[in-house]
Design a protein around this motif. Structure first.
Motif, short mmCIF file in Angstrom:
data_model
loop_
_atom_site.label_atom_id
_atom_site.label_comp_id
_atom_site.label_asym_id
_atom_site.label_seq_id
_atom_site.Cartn_x
_atom_site.Cartn_y
_atom_site.Cartn_z
N GLY A 78 -4.05 -19.14 20.61
CA GLY A 78 -3.66 -17.77 20.91
C GLY A 78 -4.11 -16.80 19.84
O GLY A 78 -4.55 -15.69 20.14
N GLU A 109 6.38 -14.70 31.82
CA GLU A 109 5.57 -13.74 32.58
C GLU A 109 6.14 -12.36 32.34
O GLU A 109 7.28 -12.07 32.72
N GLN A 147 -0.90 -17.30 24.24
CA GLN A 147 -0.02 -18.43 23.95
C GLN A 147 0.87 -18.07 22.78
O GLN A 147 0.43 -17.40 21.84
N ASP A 184 2.87 -20.55 27.40
CA ASP A 184 1.93 -19.53 27.86
C ASP A 184 2.65 -18.18 27.93
O ASP A 184 3.85 -18.11 28.22
N ARG A 220 4.00 -27.66 30.97
CA ARG A 220 3.83 -26.42 30.21
C ARG A 220 4.71 -25.32 30.78
O ARG A 220 4.78 -25.13 31.99
N ILE A 275 2.04 -14.68 29.87
CA ILE A 275 1.23 -14.14 30.95
C ILE A 275 1.54 -12.65 31.13
O ILE A 275 2.67 -12.27 31.47
N LYS A 290 -3.85 -13.25 29.25
CA LYS A 290 -3.00 -14.41 29.04
C LYS A 290 -3.11 -14.85 27.59
O LYS A 290 -4.21 -14.86 27.02
N ALA A 337 6.09 -21.08 30.58
CA ALA A 337 5.47 -19.77 30.41
C ALA A 337 6.48 -18.64 30.51
O ALA A 337 7.51 -18.76 31.18
N SER A 361 0.08 -19.30 19.00
CA SER A 361 -0.43 -20.64 18.73
C SER A 361 -1.77 -20.48 18.02
O SER A 361 -2.30 -19.36 17.87
#
Length: 260
Positions: free
Chosen positions: A127, A20, A193, A184, A16, A186, A191, A18, A124
């Motif tokens: 999400g 940030e 998605q 993800d 996965r 962040i 948090k 992400a 998503s």
């Protein structure tokens, strides 16, 4: 008329990935997964018969001047939210509109928020479900989830027509299921998605050239009754090399409820 632009696609990985945002507590500091710079052909819906409509391609364009003279500070938000509500009622038949976020973007490395240069859609399924609760609270979210709701973004140039880094969209019918990549997102305090997109030569890219501050794009980023989310990104291209204005825009995220 077709143009050539550069976009940054996501790359399939075994683990996965992400983003940030505001990493390390520094506003504007972004840690990104691997991206693949790719040239694509983009069709201009202003001059071509691209067959674009919100109902069929999940994006629409409209001339919709605003009364807001400046997006500095916060005094403009109530008036602008009311305008966006009217826009979405008229253009997509929304019965209820909640505007919950505005992001001013400036194409400058020193800006807090620069244009998003990765091909993505904002939510998503999980999400979107989480964001529904974040916006409405648990009880009201459960009520809305029984009916037809959607997240719809509205995007507008600010200050001057867009000459560089316009917003581009991929026609949903040209995206394969395997192109989507769950990512993800962040933040320092939460948090989420999003869905990234991997490169596919079948992608049919669309944009509207030289959009002005009196024009908007409105596009679907999640719909619980099946209207496709549309992948989008800033396009690295220049319309007129003799113009040197900086791309400024405001995007507004809305939650809409349709009639049952």
């Amino acid at each position: 008329m077709a143009q050539i632009a550069t976009v940054n696609y996501h790359v399939h990985k075994p683990d996965r990935q992400a983003f940030e945002l505001d990493a390390g507590g520094v506003v504007g500091n972004l840690i990104s997964p691997e991206l693949a710079s790719t040239q694509v052909t983009v069709r201009d819906v202003r001059t071509s018969k691209a067959g674009v409509s919100f109902e069929t391609t999940s994006v629409g364009f409209a001339t919709f001047p605003t009364s807001v003279a400046s997006f500095a500070g916060n005094d403009w938000q109530d008036a602008y939210d009311a305008e966006l509500t009217k826009l979405l009622e008229n253009e997509i038949g929304a019965q209820e509109v909640i505007v919950f976020d505005h992001t001013l973007r400036v194409d400058d490395p020193k800006a807090d928020r620069a244009p998003a240069r990765n091909v993505h859609s904002d939510y998503s399924v999980k999400g979107a479900e989480k964001r529904l609760i974040d916006v409405l609270g648990g009880d009201k979210a459960a009520e809305w989830a029984k009916g037809h709701f959607a997240f719809v973004n509205v995007w507008r140039p600010v200050g001057a027509p867009i000459n560089s880094a316009p917003l581009g969209f991929i026609r949903p019918a040209s995206v394969a299921d395997q192109d989507w990549i769950l990512l993800d997102l962040i933040y320092p305090d939460r948090k989420g998605q999003i869905m990234g997109i991997a490169a596919n030569p079948r992608h049919d890219w669309l944009y509207m050239s030289k959009m002005t501050p009196d024009e908007v794009a409105f596009f679907n980023i999640f719909d619980n009754r099946g209207l496709s989310s549309i992948a989008h990104s800033a396009l690295d291209m220049i319309e007129d090399p003799n113009i040197h204005s900086v791309r400024r825009s405001i995007e507004s995220r809305t939650l809409v409820r349709y009639a049952a």
